[in-house]
Design a protein around this motif. Sequence first.
Motif, PDB file in Angstrom:
ATOM      1  N   GLU A  13       0.832  -1.200   0.000  1.00  0.00           N
ATOM      2  CA  GLU A  13       0.000   0.000   0.000  1.00  0.00           C
ATOM      3  C   GLU A  13       0.870   1.254   0.000  1.00  0.00           C
ATOM      4  O   GLU A  13       0.576   2.227  -0.699  1.00  0.00           O
ATOM      5  CB  GLU A  13      -0.940   0.036   1.202  1.00  0.00           C
ATOM      6  N   VAL A  14       1.946   1.229   0.764  1.00  0.00           N
ATOM      7  CA  VAL A  14       2.871   2.367   0.765  1.00  0.00           C
ATOM      8  C   VAL A  14       3.442   2.568  -0.635  1.00  0.00           C
ATOM      9  O   VAL A  14       3.539   3.700  -1.123  1.00  0.00           O
ATOM     10  CB  VAL A  14       4.010   2.164   1.793  1.00  0.00           C
ATOM     11  N   ALA A  15       3.785   1.477  -1.301  1.00  0.00           N
ATOM     12  CA  ALA A  15       4.334   1.576  -2.652  1.00  0.00           C
ATOM     13  C   ALA A  15       3.316   2.168  -3.622  1.00  0.00           C
ATOM     14  O   ALA A  15       3.649   3.063  -4.413  1.00  0.00           O
ATOM     15  CB  ALA A  15       4.788   0.200  -3.134  1.00  0.00           C
ATOM     16  N   PHE A  16       2.063   1.703  -3.559  1.00  0.00           N
ATOM     17  CA  PHE A  16       1.112   2.227  -4.547  1.00  0.00           C
ATOM     18  C   PHE A  16       0.679   3.647  -4.235  1.00  0.00           C
ATOM     19  O   PHE A  16       0.462   4.442  -5.158  1.00  0.00           O
ATOM     20  CB  PHE A  16      -0.054   1.265  -4.816  1.00  0.00           C
ATOM     21  N   THR A  17       0.593   4.013  -2.962  1.00  0.00           N
ATOM     22  CA  THR A  17       0.248   5.402  -2.676  1.00  0.00           C
ATOM     23  C   THR A  17       1.387   6.342  -3.047  1.00  0.00           C
ATOM     24  O   THR A  17       1.141   7.462  -3.505  1.00  0.00           O
ATOM     25  CB  THR A  17      -0.153   5.607  -1.201  1.00  0.00           C
ATOM     26  N   THR A  18       2.614   5.887  -2.880  1.00  0.00           N
ATOM     27  CA  THR A  18       3.763   6.693  -3.291  1.00  0.00           C
ATOM     28  C   THR A  18       3.788   6.823  -4.816  1.00  0.00           C
ATOM     29  O   THR A  18       4.063   7.901  -5.353  1.00  0.00           O
ATOM     30  CB  THR A  18       5.070   6.077  -2.774  1.00  0.00           C
ATOM     31  N   ALA A  19       3.480   5.748  -5.510  1.00  0.00           N
ATOM     32  CA  ALA A  19       3.482   5.778  -6.976  1.00  0.00           C
ATOM     33  C   ALA A  19       2.416   6.724  -7.528  1.00  0.00           C
ATOM     34  O   ALA A  19       2.576   7.271  -8.625  1.00  0.00           O
ATOM     35  CB  ALA A  19       3.284   4.366  -7.531  1.00  0.00           C
ATOM     36  N   ILE A  20       1.349   6.958  -6.772  1.00  0.00           N
ATOM     37  CA  ILE A  20       0.302   7.886  -7.227  1.00  0.00           C
ATOM     38  C   ILE A  20       0.905   9.253  -7.524  1.00  0.00           C
ATOM     39  O   ILE A  20       0.491   9.946  -8.454  1.00  0.00           O
ATOM     40  CB  ILE A  20      -0.831   7.991  -6.184  1.00  0.00           C
ATOM     41  N   LEU A  65      -1.035   0.860   8.588  1.00  0.00           N
ATOM     42  CA  LEU A  65       0.333   0.620   8.097  1.00  0.00           C
ATOM     43  C   LEU A  65       0.616   1.469   6.868  1.00  0.00           C
ATOM     44  O   LEU A  65       1.700   2.048   6.733  1.00  0.00           O
ATOM     45  CB  LEU A  65       0.531  -0.853   7.753  1.00  0.00           C
ATOM     46  N   GLY A  66      -0.356   1.540   5.994  1.00  0.00           N
ATOM     47  CA  GLY A  66      -0.184   2.364   4.801  1.00  0.00           C
ATOM     48  C   GLY A  66      -0.019   3.836   5.143  1.00  0.00           C
ATOM     49  O   GLY A  66       0.829   4.526   4.577  1.00  0.00           O
ATOM     50  N   ALA A  67      -0.806   4.301   6.094  1.00  0.00           N
ATOM     51  CA  ALA A  67      -0.720   5.708   6.497  1.00  0.00           C
ATOM     52  C   ALA A  67       0.632   6.019   7.129  1.00  0.00           C
ATOM     53  O   ALA A  67       1.299   6.995   6.755  1.00  0.00           O
ATOM     54  CB  ALA A  67      -1.851   6.044   7.470  1.00  0.00           C
ATOM     55  N   VAL A  68       1.057   5.195   8.070  1.00  0.00           N
ATOM     56  CA  VAL A  68       2.354   5.416   8.724  1.00  0.00           C
ATOM     57  C   VAL A  68       3.477   5.354   7.704  1.00  0.00           C
ATOM     58  O   VAL A  68       4.348   6.228   7.648  1.00  0.00           O
ATOM     59  CB  VAL A  68       2.578   4.404   9.863  1.00  0.00           C
ATOM     60  N   GLY A  69       3.456   4.322   6.878  1.00  0.00           N
ATOM     61  CA  GLY A  69       4.515   4.159   5.884  1.00  0.00           C
ATOM     62  C   GLY A  69       4.561   5.281   4.873  1.00  0.00           C
ATOM     63  O   GLY A  69       5.637   5.743   4.478  1.00  0.00           O
ATOM     64  N   THR A  70       3.394   5.765   4.465  1.00  0.00           N
ATOM     65  CA  THR A  70       3.343   6.843   3.491  1.00  0.00           C
ATOM     66  C   THR A  70       3.821   8.161   4.096  1.00  0.00           C
ATOM     67  O   THR A  70       4.546   8.928   3.451  1.00  0.00           O
ATOM     68  CB  THR A  70       1.922   6.971   2.907  1.00  0.00           C
ATOM     69  N   LEU A  76      10.984  11.193   4.468  1.00  0.00           N
ATOM     70  CA  LEU A  76      12.329  10.786   4.058  1.00  0.00           C
ATOM     71  C   LEU A  76      12.675  11.169   2.618  1.00  0.00           C
ATOM     72  O   LEU A  76      13.830  11.491   2.323  1.00  0.00           O
ATOM     73  CB  LEU A  76      12.496   9.273   4.229  1.00  0.00           C
ATOM     74  N   TYR A  77      11.689  11.125   1.727  1.00  0.00           N
ATOM     75  CA  TYR A  77      12.005  11.289   0.313  1.00  0.00           C
ATOM     76  C   TYR A  77      11.427  12.537  -0.347  1.00  0.00           C
ATOM     77  O   TYR A  77      11.869  12.924  -1.428  1.00  0.00           O
ATOM     78  CB  TYR A  77      11.546  10.056  -0.475  1.00  0.00           C
ATOM     79  N   PHE A  78      10.418  13.150   0.269  1.00  0.00           N
ATOM     80  CA  PHE A  78       9.758  14.274  -0.381  1.00  0.00           C
ATOM     81  C   PHE A  78       9.771  15.546   0.462  1.00  0.00           C
ATOM     82  O   PHE A  78       8.976  16.450   0.226  1.00  0.00           O
ATOM     83  CB  PHE A  78       8.325  13.885  -0.768  1.00  0.00           C
ATOM     84  N   ASP A  79      10.651  15.592   1.429  1.00  0.00           N
ATOM     85  CA  ASP A  79      10.837  16.792   2.259  1.00  0.00           C
ATOM     86  C   ASP A  79       9.549  17.281   2.918  1.00  0.00           C
ATOM     87  O   ASP A  79       9.345  18.487   3.074  1.00  0.00           O
ATOM     88  CB  ASP A  79      11.477  17.926   1.453  1.00  0.00           C
ATOM     89  N   GLU A  80       8.685  16.362   3.293  1.00  0.00           N
ATOM     90  CA  GLU A  80       7.485  16.755   4.023  1.00  0.00           C
ATOM     91  C   GLU A  80       7.877  17.125   5.451  1.00  0.00           C
ATOM     92  O   GLU A  80       8.891  16.650   5.973  1.00  0.00           O
ATOM     93  CB  GLU A  80       6.452  15.637   3.989  1.00  0.00           C
ATOM     94  N   PRO A  81       7.094  17.973   6.102  1.00  0.00           N
ATOM     95  CA  PRO A  81       7.493  18.486   7.422  1.00  0.00           C
ATOM     96  C   PRO A  81       7.513  17.420   8.515  1.00  0.00           C
ATOM     97  O   PRO A  81       6.710  16.492   8.501  1.00  0.00           O
ATOM     98  CB  PRO A  81       6.430  19.542   7.721  1.00  0.00           C
ATOM     99  N   VAL A  82       8.463  17.602   9.424  1.00  0.00           N
ATOM    100  CA  VAL A  82       8.561  16.765  10.618  1.00  0.00           C
ATOM    101  C   VAL A  82       8.277  17.686  11.799  1.00  0.00           C
ATOM    102  O   VAL A  82       9.043  18.609  12.063  1.00  0.00           O
ATOM    103  CB  VAL A  82       9.970  16.154  10.769  1.00  0.00           C
ATOM    104  N   THR A  83       7.156  17.449  12.454  1.00  0.00           N
ATOM    105  CA  THR A  83       6.812  18.250  13.614  1.00  0.00           C
ATOM    106  C   THR A  83       6.565  17.333  14.795  1.00  0.00           C
ATOM    107  O   THR A  83       6.293  16.139  14.626  1.00  0.00           O
ATOM    108  CB  THR A  83       5.545  19.100  13.362  1.00  0.00           C
ATOM    109  N   VAL A  84       6.640  17.897  15.977  1.00  0.00           N
ATOM    110  CA  VAL A  84       6.384  17.110  17.181  1.00  0.00           C
ATOM    111  C   VAL A  84       4.969  16.543  17.149  1.00  0.00           C
ATOM    112  O   VAL A  84       4.751  15.367  17.442  1.00  0.00           O
ATOM    113  CB  VAL A  84       6.620  17.958  18.451  1.00  0.00           C
ATOM    114  N   ALA A  85       4.009  17.364  16.759  1.00  0.00           N
ATOM    115  CA  ALA A  85       2.622  16.901  16.708  1.00  0.00           C
ATOM    116  C   ALA A  85       2.459  15.762  15.707  1.00  0.00           C
ATOM    117  O   ALA A  85       1.792  14.759  15.994  1.00  0.00           O
ATOM    118  CB  ALA A  85       1.694  18.059  16.347  1.00  0.00           C
ATOM    119  N   ARG A  86       3.062  15.900  14.556  1.00  0.00           N
ATOM    120  CA  ARG A  86       2.959  14.858  13.524  1.00  0.00           C
ATOM    121  C   ARG A  86       3.552  13.539  14.025  1.00  0.00           C
ATOM    122  O   ARG A  86       2.963  12.474  13.850  1.00  0.00           O
ATOM    123  CB  ARG A  86       3.699  15.341  12.272  1.00  0.00           C
TER     124      ARG A  86
END
Length: 105
Positions: A13-20, A65-70, A76-86
């Motif tokens: 699921e992580v792979a296919f959501t990333t491929a989207i 699992l898909g949500a956490v992995g995505t 890690l790969y798309f520079d999305e924000p890392v926050t304490v809340a997240r």
Amino acid sequence: MSWIYLMIAGVIEVAFTTAIRYTDGFTKLGPTLLVLALAGVSFFCVAKSTATIPLGTAYAVWGGLGAVGTVVTGILYFDEPVTVARLAFLALLIASLAGLKLVTD
């Protein structure tokens, strides 16, 4: 074996959501076909897991699992924000998934 199928379904699921991300609104044929193929394999694996895992538990774990992995992939790969809340909410989601595993026969 059902839990193994469910873990495989989550990883795929992580792979296919990333491929989207690469389908450009499902206008690029190659990435779109990849998404469809990976989604099909993921759905097959989650369906196999329901042989012994209750449907609600299987669906919740698969989606979680898909949500956490995505989210981790995005960080890690798309520079999305890392926050304490997240990170706190991801930890809560992981704890919830572990709890579901613990209370399922």
